[in-house]
Design a protein around this motif. Structure first.
Motif, PDB file in Angstrom:
ATOM      1  N   LYS A  76       0.821  -1.307   0.092  1.00  0.00           N
ATOM      2  CA  LYS A  76      -0.153   0.030   0.040  1.00  0.00           C
ATOM      3  C   LYS A  76       0.943   1.289   0.008  1.00  0.00           C
ATOM      4  CE  LYS A  76      -3.136  -0.480  -1.318  1.00  0.00           C
ATOM      5  NZ  LYS A  76      -2.810  -1.824  -2.075  1.00  0.00           N
ATOM      6  N   GLY A  77       2.077   1.530   0.703  1.00  0.00           N
ATOM      7  CA  GLY A  77       2.738   2.669   0.825  1.00  0.00           C
ATOM      8  C   GLY A  77       3.367   2.804  -0.655  1.00  0.00           C
ATOM      9  N   ALA A  78       3.719   1.799  -1.327  1.00  0.00           N
ATOM     10  CA  ALA A  78       4.271   2.190  -2.719  1.00  0.00           C
ATOM     11  C   ALA A  78       3.101   2.752  -3.590  1.00  0.00           C
ATOM     12  CB  ALA A  78       4.863   0.923  -3.316  1.00  0.00           C
ATOM     13  N   VAL A  79       1.881   2.169  -3.567  1.00  0.00           N
ATOM     14  CA  VAL A  79       0.799   2.593  -4.363  1.00  0.00           C
ATOM     15  C   VAL A  79       0.331   4.088  -4.049  1.00  0.00           C
ATOM     16  CG1 VAL A  79      -1.482   2.117  -5.102  1.00  0.00           C
ATOM     17  CG2 VAL A  79      -0.092   0.040  -4.661  1.00  0.00           C
ATOM     18  N   ASP A 127       1.344   1.495   6.633  1.00  0.00           N
ATOM     19  CA  ASP A 127       2.349   0.762   7.319  1.00  0.00           C
ATOM     20  C   ASP A 127       1.895  -0.579   7.940  1.00  0.00           C
ATOM     21  OD1 ASP A 127       4.329   2.228   6.530  1.00  0.00           O
ATOM     22  OD2 ASP A 127       4.620   3.420   8.367  1.00  0.00           O
ATOM     23  N   VAL A 128       0.705  -0.350   8.602  1.00  0.00           N
ATOM     24  CA  VAL A 128       0.177  -1.675   9.340  1.00  0.00           C
ATOM     25  C   VAL A 128      -0.020  -2.748   8.204  1.00  0.00           C
ATOM     26  CG1 VAL A 128      -1.852  -2.628  10.448  1.00  0.00           C
ATOM     27  CG2 VAL A 128      -0.548  -0.401  11.451  1.00  0.00           C
ATOM     28  N   HIS A 129      -0.636  -2.397   7.419  1.00  0.00           N
ATOM     29  CA  HIS A 129      -1.055  -3.267   6.118  1.00  0.00           C
ATOM     30  C   HIS A 129       0.256  -3.965   5.496  1.00  0.00           C
ATOM     31  CE1 HIS A 129      -0.970  -4.490   1.968  1.00  0.00           C
ATOM     32  NE2 HIS A 129      -2.125  -4.993   2.432  1.00  0.00           N
ATOM     33  N   ASP A 130       1.304  -3.046   5.551  1.00  0.00           N
ATOM     34  CA  ASP A 130       2.505  -3.785   4.662  1.00  0.00           C
ATOM     35  C   ASP A 130       3.152  -4.557   5.340  1.00  0.00           C
ATOM     36  OD1 ASP A 130       1.786  -2.093   2.470  1.00  0.00           O
ATOM     37  OD2 ASP A 130       3.349  -0.523   2.447  1.00  0.00           O
ATOM     38  N   GLU A 131       3.433  -4.067   6.725  1.00  0.00           N
ATOM     39  CA  GLU A 131       4.069  -5.114   7.961  1.00  0.00           C
ATOM     40  C   GLU A 131       3.183  -6.342   7.829  1.00  0.00           C
ATOM     41  OE1 GLU A 131       5.719  -5.241  12.274  1.00  0.00           O
ATOM     42  OE2 GLU A 131       4.471  -3.618  11.909  1.00  0.00           O
ATOM     43  N   SER A 132       1.922  -6.407   8.207  1.00  0.00           N
ATOM     44  CA  SER A 132       1.154  -7.643   8.018  1.00  0.00           C
ATOM     45  C   SER A 132       1.154  -8.244   6.948  1.00  0.00           C
ATOM     46  CB  SER A 132      -0.280  -7.322   8.371  1.00  0.00           C
ATOM     47  OG  SER A 132      -0.472  -6.521   9.621  1.00  0.00           O
ATOM     48  N   ALA A 133       1.035  -7.661   5.812  1.00  0.00           N
ATOM     49  CA  ALA A 133       1.313  -8.494   4.582  1.00  0.00           C
ATOM     50  C   ALA A 133       2.739  -9.054   4.359  1.00  0.00           C
ATOM     51  CB  ALA A 133       1.030  -7.375   3.273  1.00  0.00           C
ATOM     52  N   THR A 141      10.107  -6.334  -3.520  1.00  0.00           N
ATOM     53  CA  THR A 141      11.001  -5.243  -3.574  1.00  0.00           C
ATOM     54  C   THR A 141      10.023  -3.986  -3.309  1.00  0.00           C
ATOM     55  OG1 THR A 141      10.377  -5.158  -6.152  1.00  0.00           O
ATOM     56  CG2 THR A 141      12.541  -6.323  -5.213  1.00  0.00           C
ATOM     57  N   ASP A 142       8.756  -4.053  -3.643  1.00  0.00           N
ATOM     58  CA  ASP A 142       8.197  -2.649  -3.148  1.00  0.00           C
ATOM     59  C   ASP A 142       7.688  -2.511  -1.809  1.00  0.00           C
ATOM     60  OD1 ASP A 142       8.101  -1.211  -5.611  1.00  0.00           O
ATOM     61  OD2 ASP A 142       6.406  -2.426  -6.394  1.00  0.00           O
ATOM     62  N   ASN A 143       7.901  -3.743  -1.309  1.00  0.00           N
ATOM     63  CA  ASN A 143       7.541  -3.576   0.217  1.00  0.00           C
ATOM     64  C   ASN A 143       9.184  -4.164   0.988  1.00  0.00           C
ATOM     65  OD1 ASN A 143       6.135  -3.210   2.807  1.00  0.00           O
ATOM     66  ND2 ASN A 143       5.396  -5.387   2.597  1.00  0.00           N
ATOM     67  N   ALA A 144      10.076  -3.687   0.608  1.00  0.00           N
ATOM     68  CA  ALA A 144      11.542  -4.239   0.783  1.00  0.00           C
ATOM     69  C   ALA A 144      11.821  -4.159   2.470  1.00  0.00           C
ATOM     70  CB  ALA A 144      12.568  -3.555  -0.002  1.00  0.00           C
ATOM     71  N   ALA A 145      11.529  -2.788   2.844  1.00  0.00           N
ATOM     72  CA  ALA A 145      11.727  -2.773   4.445  1.00  0.00           C
ATOM     73  C   ALA A 145      10.979  -3.512   5.163  1.00  0.00           C
ATOM     74  CB  ALA A 145      11.397  -1.408   4.840  1.00  0.00           C
ATOM     75  N   TRP A 146       9.763  -3.765   5.181  1.00  0.00           N
ATOM     76  CA  TRP A 146       9.335  -4.554   6.050  1.00  0.00           C
ATOM     77  C   TRP A 146       9.673  -6.041   5.915  1.00  0.00           C
ATOM     78  CZ3 TRP A 146       7.739  -2.654  10.368  1.00  0.00           C
ATOM     79  CH2 TRP A 146       6.899  -1.538  10.191  1.00  0.00           C
ATOM     80  N   VAL A 147       9.707  -6.552   4.399  1.00  0.00           N
ATOM     81  CA  VAL A 147      10.079  -8.028   4.215  1.00  0.00           C
ATOM     82  C   VAL A 147      11.551  -8.441   4.804  1.00  0.00           C
ATOM     83  CG1 VAL A 147      10.706  -9.588   2.283  1.00  0.00           C
ATOM     84  CG2 VAL A 147       8.567  -7.956   2.218  1.00  0.00           C
ATOM     85  N   ALA A 148      12.296  -7.310   4.359  1.00  0.00           N
ATOM     86  CA  ALA A 148      13.844  -7.519   5.104  1.00  0.00           C
ATOM     87  C   ALA A 148      13.742  -7.687   6.583  1.00  0.00           C
ATOM     88  CB  ALA A 148      14.528  -6.301   4.469  1.00  0.00           C
TER      89      ALA A 148
END
Length: 343
Positions: free
Chosen positions: A117-120, A194-200, A254-261
């Protein structure tokens, strides 16, 4: 007869979100797996829906499926749909959002189905669509892709994340929630990006990475062919999402790189500790017992909650209330007038 094929008469008030208003008209940009499934489900529910895709073969297939397909984005936007859904790959989002911004008009609300969501939000903001935008992501999918893989049943009853920030308009949020809880038959966690992207990252993106790694380990093994011949349910289930288009997975990660990493660092730490314990013949029970609390939650039946009404008031108190409820696991189940119903 399933809801997906019953049509609007069989749905009754559910088709309008329970509030008595007509369901919104919808345009879908991108008719792949998720966009095509959105269009198919809305069409089956009697909603005025049109679509567009840059691929002629996809447009032809959508027409054959009975969908109304516009010849271009300009024509799609000219109808001034209540909701325009961006369902294009993440790598194309910025360019498509910029093109949509050239043609969108009236009070059309822009949403999407992207898994980050952040990237979009950055992409639609850069295009000048920020005041129209409400983020959305259905938690449903398969390892397949394309319109041929789309299915009205895929999203029927799905849980959605709907994301908001300080610029989100109450009327735009209500429009998207009315669509999700009405003709799409779903429920919605209203949360921040941020809550979505961390959860996803935890429940979708990291599992894609781990499934890909399992496939990669087997690909490099000298006993690959025997291993694949012996593979059964655990390997099939553990690698299913790894069989999807690798470019789609790469873009998602890669578009959610920070949370995935961040999540993968925890995974690497835990696996390194397990390796050290196995190599030194140390106890490993803690590794296998640690998920017990989540196992219990996954196996438990949801307790019914008393509904709570949250007014989409002009003062904006809902901006704090709804994301807090969403982050605590509560979902929006309907829109009634100027309020959303949360359980």
């Amino acid at each position: 007869m399933s809801d997906a094929t019953a049509g609007p008469q069989a749905r009754g008030s559910a088709a309008d979100g329970g509030g008595g208003s007509a369901p919104p008209s919808v345009a879908v940009v991108g008719l792949g797996l998720v966009g095509g499934s959105v269009a198919r489900l809305l069409h089956a529910r009697g909603v005025a829906v049109s679509g567009f895709d840059t691929t002629p073969r996809t447009r032809d297939a959508a027409v054959q499926a009975g969908l109304r397909v516009a010849p271009g984005l300009d024509a799609l936007c000219a109808d001034e749909p209540d909701v325009l859904v961006l369902a294009v790959p993440l790598r194309a989002m910025r360019a498509v959002a910029a093109e949509v911004a050239r043609h969108v008009r009236g009070r059309t609300v822009v949403t999407d189905v992207g898994s980050v969501k952040g990237a979009v939000r950055d992409a639609v903001g850069a295009a000048g669509l920020g005041s129209r935008y409400v983020g959305a992501h259905p938690m449903a999918g398969t390892e397949r892709s394309g319109f041929e893989a789309s299915d009205a049943d895929l999203l029927d009853g799905a849980r959605w994340a709907v994301t908001v920030d300080a610029s989100t308009r109450a009327d735009a949020l209500a429009t998207v929630l009315r669509l999700v809880t009405g003709p799409l038959g779903g429920t919605a966690h209203v949360v921040t990006d941020d809550v979505h992207d961390e959860s996803a990252a935890l429940v979708s993106h990291v599992p894609h990475v781990l499934a890909t790694e399992l496939l990669g380990v087997v690909a490099d093994a000298p006993v690959r062919d025997v291993a694949l011949g012996l593979a059964a349910g655990s390997f099939r289930d553990g690698t299913r999402v790894g069989r999807t288009d690798p470019r789609r997975t790469e873009a998602m990660v890669t578009d959610n790189a920070a949370w995935v990493a961040s999540a993968l660092r925890v995974v690497v730490r835990d696996l390194e500790q397990l390796v050290q314990a196995l190599e030194s013949n140390a106890p490993v029970g803690e590794f296998f017992d640690r998920p017990d609390a989540v196992r219990a939650l996954l196996g438990a039946r949801d307790e019914p909650r008393e509904p709570e009404r949250v007014e989409l008031d002009a003062a904006g108190r809902w901006r704090a209330t709804l994301p807090a409820l969403g982050a605590a696991g509560h979902v929006v189940v309907a829109v009634e007038g100027s309020a959303v119903v949360v359980r």
